[in-house]
Scaffold this active site. Structure first.
Site, PDB file in Angstrom:
ATOM      1  N   ASP A 194      10.073  57.458 -27.063  1.00 34.76           N
ATOM      2  CA  ASP A 194       9.405  58.601 -26.452  1.00 34.76           C
ATOM      3  C   ASP A 194      10.050  58.927 -25.098  1.00 34.76           C
ATOM      4  O   ASP A 194      10.364  58.014 -24.324  1.00 34.76           O
ATOM      5  CB  ASP A 194       7.927  58.233 -26.257  1.00 34.76           C
ATOM      6  CG  ASP A 194       7.086  59.402 -25.801  1.00 34.76           C
ATOM      7  OD1 ASP A 194       7.008  60.387 -26.544  1.00 34.76           O
ATOM      8  OD2 ASP A 194       6.520  59.337 -24.697  1.00 34.76           O
TER       9      ASP A 194
ATOM     10  N   GLU B 212      20.978  42.106 -32.736  1.00 36.89           N
ATOM     11  CA  GLU B 212      20.732  40.671 -32.939  1.00 36.89           C
ATOM     12  C   GLU B 212      19.916  40.426 -34.198  1.00 36.89           C
ATOM     13  O   GLU B 212      19.938  39.356 -34.775  1.00 36.89           O
ATOM     14  CB  GLU B 212      19.898  40.107 -31.775  1.00 36.89           C
ATOM     15  CG  GLU B 212      20.652  39.769 -30.541  1.00 36.89           C
ATOM     16  CD  GLU B 212      19.656  39.445 -29.421  1.00 36.89           C
ATOM     17  OE1 GLU B 212      18.561  38.915 -29.705  1.00 36.89           O
ATOM     18  OE2 GLU B 212      19.989  39.765 -28.267  1.00 36.89           O
TER      19      GLU B 212
END
Ligand code: GLC
Length: 527
Positions: free
Chosen positions: A210, A255
């Site tokens: 956002d 990751e």
């Protein structure tokens, strides 16, 4: 063949959680409600879901004011419900994107409460943006620190009461209940990195960020002095420092296995600025609002498509397309023409879908567009909840009209949205009985059936479509393009035009022989 990551050509369905389905009967949608309706989304044929914020929140801005980033608001369910939802979404073969709101928190967030209780210059205040005011015209009077406006109307600053008639001002680019974080404070960065991991560990496939361009403000806090607040690299949005944050976020996403992604909500006036967010070590996607902003015109559509493709081309990222969202007037209503042919907006919305779904990249749908829902324009003032309505003193109606709960079944409110007898948080129009999922599911001429058909065909074709788009000659009122075996033709005019060569696969309205009627689109198999 190289495998394309799922998000590059996905159809993503935006769920405005509060208005999707209410399982617990409090009049507001919730996570269990979504679980109970996953069959609808699978049958519709979308690839992924984006959930608007469901975190603990006083809902001053429908949940974009988060009080606890690691918990579900009791109105929407529990963390266990969330885990069950993730499992079910994946079991349905869908992906899940959640909203993350890093620019501001709720004023009820413990950090902001601590900041209010602490003195100026304290570490508690340094997590937000507090500044002294400017002297006003009369002695003792104060003005906000600068002239920045809130996106929702009024000034972007509110003064806190220190009990002695003084007090600093804090910045809120949105409602006063949404104080902006100070992203120059490492504590804020670490907090959000941890929040990302919290939801990644719970199995989400991605984030919608956002106000992604807003995090850093120019430290001098100079006046805008008449400039557009959104100007790229102006004092408020798209400061260069923001990119370091997304580089770090990208490393975190990488990751985790399984193609986790992030899409940024970036409003900017510059395509070069947009492209910066898409550098290979930053975000996977940004929203491109071009189609949503374009009027119903073949020239306008061609121009915005070209511009949107050009903006992402140097980055290698896939473009994104959207016609409606929880922040905009529903496109069916945008396409109305007062005094025009009755039903023209529906014809246009159907045609626009074929355009949207045949462009390269991914398409973001907004809940309810598959039912042909219009904007609800006659909500009573006392029902309106969008802070834009209050902050502009009713001058702007705000965004409640596109957030009216979905009609699922039955002949009267709550139309299966809530259990019978419950009043939904926004009133639902009486004439929505024919718009329910139940009513449309068995009607082959319904908008829902049309959406299902188009999405199913897109899915069948997807593997054969090159990412490039090739424009074909067309009359001025129309646009024709080809992506390998698929040709898309859209006629935005009123008069029929001759179809480009090819065998029709799907049309938004019946053809007249080899003529494409006005306000109609067709997919053809390229000869
Ligand atoms: C984004 C959201 C909008 C919200 C605003 C402030 O634009 O899409 O709904 O009001 O940010 O968080």
């Amino acid at each position: 063949m190289t495998r394309i990551p799922w998000w590059r050509d996905a159809v993503v369905y935006e769920i405005y959680v509060r208005s999707f389905a209410d399982a617990d009967g409090n009049g507001e949608g919730d996570l269990q409600g979504i679980r109970s309706r996953l069959g609808h989304l699978r049958d519709l044929g979308v690839d992924a879901l984006w959930l608007t914020p469901f975190y603990r929140s006083p809902l001053a801005d429908g949940g974009y004011d988060v009080a606890d980033y690691r918990d579900v608001d009791p109105r929407f369910g529990t963390l266990d419900d969330f885990d069950a939802l993730v499992a079910d979404v994946h079991a349905h073969g869908l992906r899940l994107i959640v909203d993350i709101v890093p620019n501001h928190s709720s004023d009820r967030h413990p950090w902001f409460q601590e900041a209010l209780a602490a003195p100026p210059g304290s570490p508690e205040r340094a997590r937000y943006i507090f500044r002294p005011g400017r002297p006003g015209e009369r002695p003792g009077e104060e003005q906000p620190p600068n002239d920045w406006p809130s996106a929702f109307g009024g000034p972007a600053w509110t003064r806190v009461d220190d009990g002695a008639g003084g007090g600093e001002w804090y910045l809120h680019l949105y409602a006063r209940e949404q104080p902006d974080f100070n992203w120059r404070n490492p504590e804020v960065r670490h907090e959000f990195e941890d929040v990302l991991r919290f939801w990644l560990d719970r199995g989400v496939d991605g984030f919608r960020i956002d106000v992604a361009a807003g995090l850093f403000k120019d430290e001098s806090f100079g006046d805008l002095a008449g400039r557009d607040r959104r100007v790229a690299n102006g004092p408020i949005y798209s400061r260069p420092e923001v990119h370091e944050v997304y580089r770090k976020w990208r490393r975190i996403l990488d990751e985790y296995g399984g193609d986790r992604m992030a899409i940024g909500e970036v409003w900017t006036d510059g395509p070069e600025d947009l492209a910066l967010y898409l550098r290979p070590d930053e975000l996977h996607q940004v929203f491109q609002f071009d189609l949503q902003l374009a009027s119903w015109s073949a020239t306008a559509f061609r121009d915005v498509i070209d511009a949107a493709l050009k903006a992402v081309a140097p980055t290698g990222a896939a473009p994104t397309w959207v016609l409606s969202s929880h922040d905009s007037i529903r496109h069916l209503t945008r396409y109305e023409r007062p005094g025009g042919i009755p039903g023209i907006e529906r014809a246009r919305a159907k045609a626009a879908l074929l355009l949207l779904l045949s462009l390269p990249g991914s398409a973001y749908l907004y809940q309810g567009e598959e039912l042909g829902l219009p904007e609800v324009t006659d909500l009573p003032d006392e029902a309106r909840q969008d802070p834009i309505f209050e902050r502009t003193c009713g001058e702007l109606a705000g965004r409640d009209g596109c957030r009216v709960p979905l009609p699922w079944s039955g002949r009267a409110e709550p139309f299966g949205f809530s259990p019978a007898g419950v009043r939904p948080w926004l009133p639902m129009p009486r004439d929505w009985a024919s718009m329910t999922v139940e009513a449309q599911a068995s009607d082959p001429s319904s908008m829902l059936a049309y959406y299902r058909g188009a999405l199913a065909m897109r899915r069948r074709l997807a593997g054969d479509l090159p990412e490039e788009l090739e424009w074909l000659d067309s009359p001025d009122t129309a646009l024709f393009f080809r992506r390998g075996p698929l040709t898309c033709a859209l006629n935005c005019g009123e008069n029929p035009v001759r179809l480009p060569p090819g065998t029709p696969l799907l049309t938004s309205a019946p053809l007249y022989g080899d003529l494409l009627p006005g306000n109609t689109a067709a997919w053809l198999r390229t000869p």
